[in-house]
Design a protein around this motif. Structure first.
Motif, PDB file in Angstrom:
ATOM      1  N   SER A  75      29.988  32.519  28.437  1.00  0.00           N
ATOM      2  CA  SER A  75      30.204  31.371  29.356  1.00  0.00           C
ATOM      3  C   SER A  75      31.385  31.268  29.417  1.00  0.00           C
ATOM      4  CB  SER A  75      29.441  29.779  28.534  1.00  0.00           C
ATOM      5  OG  SER A  75      30.589  29.372  27.647  1.00  0.00           O
ATOM      6  N   ILE A  76      32.599  31.591  28.842  1.00  0.00           N
ATOM      7  CA  ILE A  76      33.539  31.307  29.287  1.00  0.00           C
ATOM      8  C   ILE A  76      34.441  32.427  30.205  1.00  0.00           C
ATOM      9  CG2 ILE A  76      36.325  31.893  27.777  1.00  0.00           C
ATOM     10  CD1 ILE A  76      35.745  30.219  25.863  1.00  0.00           C
ATOM     11  N   PHE A  77      33.556  33.758  30.269  1.00  0.00           N
ATOM     12  CA  PHE A  77      33.618  35.110  30.616  1.00  0.00           C
ATOM     13  C   PHE A  77      33.522  34.158  32.713  1.00  0.00           C
ATOM     14  CE2 PHE A  77      32.044  38.105  33.684  1.00  0.00           C
ATOM     15  CZ  PHE A  77      32.592  38.540  33.727  1.00  0.00           C
ATOM     16  N   PHE A  78      31.774  34.297  32.544  1.00  0.00           N
ATOM     17  CA  PHE A  78      31.774  33.236  33.722  1.00  0.00           C
ATOM     18  C   PHE A  78      32.569  32.247  34.833  1.00  0.00           C
ATOM     19  CE2 PHE A  78      27.269  35.578  32.874  1.00  0.00           C
ATOM     20  CZ  PHE A  78      27.329  36.007  34.318  1.00  0.00           C
ATOM     21  N   VAL A  79      33.313  32.161  33.220  1.00  0.00           N
ATOM     22  CA  VAL A  79      33.910  30.784  34.398  1.00  0.00           C
ATOM     23  C   VAL A  79      35.271  31.185  35.082  1.00  0.00           C
ATOM     24  CG1 VAL A  79      35.858  28.562  34.021  1.00  0.00           C
ATOM     25  CG2 VAL A  79      33.093  28.310  33.161  1.00  0.00           C
ATOM     26  N   ILE A  80      36.340  32.259  33.993  1.00  0.00           N
ATOM     27  CA  ILE A  80      37.212  32.185  33.909  1.00  0.00           C
ATOM     28  C   ILE A  80      36.765  33.507  35.266  1.00  0.00           C
ATOM     29  CG2 ILE A  80      38.751  33.948  33.630  1.00  0.00           C
ATOM     30  CD1 ILE A  80      38.649  33.279  30.924  1.00  0.00           C
ATOM     31  N   LEU A  81      36.021  34.359  35.357  1.00  0.00           N
ATOM     32  CA  LEU A  81      35.531  35.739  36.742  1.00  0.00           C
ATOM     33  C   LEU A  81      35.628  34.675  38.014  1.00  0.00           C
ATOM     34  CD1 LEU A  81      34.590  37.930  37.234  1.00  0.00           C
ATOM     35  CD2 LEU A  81      32.442  37.664  37.434  1.00  0.00           C
ATOM     36  N   TYR A  82      34.743  33.835  38.066  1.00  0.00           N
ATOM     37  CA  TYR A  82      34.527  32.591  39.005  1.00  0.00           C
ATOM     38  C   TYR A  82      35.981  32.346  39.797  1.00  0.00           C
ATOM     39  CZ  TYR A  82      29.503  32.709  39.751  1.00  0.00           C
ATOM     40  OH  TYR A  82      27.985  33.527  40.609  1.00  0.00           O
ATOM     41  N   LEU A  83      36.607  31.131  38.932  1.00  0.00           N
ATOM     42  CA  LEU A  83      37.849  30.780  39.132  1.00  0.00           C
ATOM     43  C   LEU A  83      38.684  31.950  39.739  1.00  0.00           C
ATOM     44  CD1 LEU A  83      38.254  28.352  35.721  1.00  0.00           C
ATOM     45  CD2 LEU A  83      37.755  27.985  38.556  1.00  0.00           C
ATOM     46  N   ILE A  84      38.998  33.167  39.121  1.00  0.00           N
ATOM     47  CA  ILE A  84      39.644  34.438  39.451  1.00  0.00           C
ATOM     48  C   ILE A  84      39.306  34.799  40.974  1.00  0.00           C
ATOM     49  CG2 ILE A  84      40.447  36.313  39.066  1.00  0.00           C
ATOM     50  CD1 ILE A  84      41.068  36.419  36.320  1.00  0.00           C
ATOM     51  N   MET A  85      38.675  34.949  41.054  1.00  0.00           N
ATOM     52  CA  MET A  85      37.715  35.461  42.502  1.00  0.00           C
ATOM     53  C   MET A  85      38.440  34.222  43.651  1.00  0.00           C
ATOM     54  SD  MET A  85      33.919  37.150  41.402  1.00  0.00           S
ATOM     55  CE  MET A  85      33.198  35.443  42.845  1.00  0.00           C
ATOM     56  N   ALA A  86      37.696  33.101  43.097  1.00  0.00           N
ATOM     57  CA  ALA A  86      38.057  31.471  43.890  1.00  0.00           C
ATOM     58  C   ALA A  86      40.476  31.979  43.823  1.00  0.00           C
ATOM     59  CB  ALA A  86      38.116  30.245  42.957  1.00  0.00           C
ATOM     60  N   LEU A  87      41.063  32.155  43.261  1.00  0.00           N
ATOM     61  CA  LEU A  87      42.177  31.720  43.695  1.00  0.00           C
ATOM     62  C   LEU A  87      42.170  33.705  44.311  1.00  0.00           C
ATOM     63  CD1 LEU A  87      44.716  31.492  42.413  1.00  0.00           C
ATOM     64  CD2 LEU A  87      44.734  32.805  40.557  1.00  0.00           C
ATOM     65  N   ILE A  88      42.075  34.738  44.105  1.00  0.00           N
ATOM     66  CA  ILE A  88      41.955  35.904  45.217  1.00  0.00           C
ATOM     67  C   ILE A  88      41.843  35.632  46.825  1.00  0.00           C
ATOM     68  CG2 ILE A  88      41.123  38.040  45.744  1.00  0.00           C
ATOM     69  CD1 ILE A  88      40.298  38.240  42.610  1.00  0.00           C
ATOM     70  N   TYR A  89      40.764  34.556  46.809  1.00  0.00           N
ATOM     71  CA  TYR A  89      39.672  34.054  48.089  1.00  0.00           C
ATOM     72  C   TYR A  89      41.106  33.139  48.704  1.00  0.00           C
ATOM     73  CZ  TYR A  89      36.048  32.719  51.153  1.00  0.00           C
ATOM     74  OH  TYR A  89      35.329  32.641  52.002  1.00  0.00           O
ATOM     75  N   TYR A  90      41.989  32.158  47.717  1.00  0.00           N
ATOM     76  CA  TYR A  90      42.325  31.530  48.805  1.00  0.00           C
ATOM     77  C   TYR A  90      43.337  31.677  49.183  1.00  0.00           C
ATOM     78  CZ  TYR A  90      46.039  27.742  48.208  1.00  0.00           C
ATOM     79  OH  TYR A  90      46.954  26.920  48.344  1.00  0.00           O
ATOM     80  N   PHE A  91      44.361  33.089  49.028  1.00  0.00           N
ATOM     81  CA  PHE A  91      45.722  33.133  49.545  1.00  0.00           C
ATOM     82  C   PHE A  91      44.995  33.675  51.449  1.00  0.00           C
ATOM     83  CE2 PHE A  91      46.681  33.514  45.745  1.00  0.00           C
ATOM     84  CZ  PHE A  91      47.934  32.657  45.207  1.00  0.00           C
ATOM     85  N   PRO A  92      43.959  34.202  51.140  1.00  0.00           N
ATOM     86  CA  PRO A  92      43.401  34.766  52.981  1.00  0.00           C
ATOM     87  C   PRO A  92      43.712  33.312  53.442  1.00  0.00           C
ATOM     88  CG  PRO A  92      42.406  35.105  51.494  1.00  0.00           C
ATOM     89  CD  PRO A  92      43.697  34.918  50.717  1.00  0.00           C
TER      90      PRO A  92
END
Length: 158
Positions: A75-92
């Motif tokens: 569960s922690i893995f999925f939360v961190i994975l989705y948060l990292i993907m959202a962070l990567i998506y934020y900048f562009p």
């Protein structure tokens, strides 16, 4: 309104047609950026839901009623994975939004520096997407190579 840019022996002019194209592009860029921010919010919410689902599915061992520590790790893995993907998506998305707002404002107040900043934001957006695509394609190639190596190793073992 004609804005001139001087480069060595040439002059570049922004005509009314170019201005209207930039303003329309800015509207679409803002629309796409807003949709991107909404998508990013959905991604963060989905990450927490996936974490909760994984936690509840893996909380108990299937053989006994004892707690399963791997459920919490998943569960922690999925939360961190989705948060990292959202962070990567934020900048562009942020670069695209900044471009759209700065272009509109630059033409409203006739500010050359603001227009230059807007174009720099657009450049940053495309540069970020380009680097991201290089990384993604590199990972695809790496996965392909590892898959081939794994297939060859599995065939050699049998």
């Amino acid at each position: 309104m004609n804005t001139e840019f001087s480069t060595s022996n040439q002059n570049l002019e922004i005509t009314q047609v170019t201005k209207s194209i930039f303003l329309e592009t800015a509207k679409w860029a803002k629309f796409l950026a807003i949709l991107g921010f909404i998508g990013m919010g959905i991604m963060v919410i989905a990450g927490f839901f996936m974490g909760a689902i994984m936690s509840s599915l893996g909380s108990l061992s299937s053989y006994s009623n004892t707690p399963n520590p791997f459920g919490m790790i998943g569960s922690i893995f999925f939360v961190i994975l989705y948060l990292i993907m959202a962070l990567i998506y934020y900048f562009p998305i942020k670069y695209l939004y900044d471009f759209s707002t700065k272009v509109k404002k630059a033409f409203e107040i006739q500010d050359q520096m603001l227009f230059d900043e807007a174009i720099l934001k657009l450049k940053a957006h495309y540069k970020y997407i380009g680097i991201l695509m290089i990384i993604v394609f590199s990972l695809y190639i790496l996965m392909l190579i590892l898959t081939i190596i794994g297939g060859v190793a599995a065939a050699a073992m049998s």
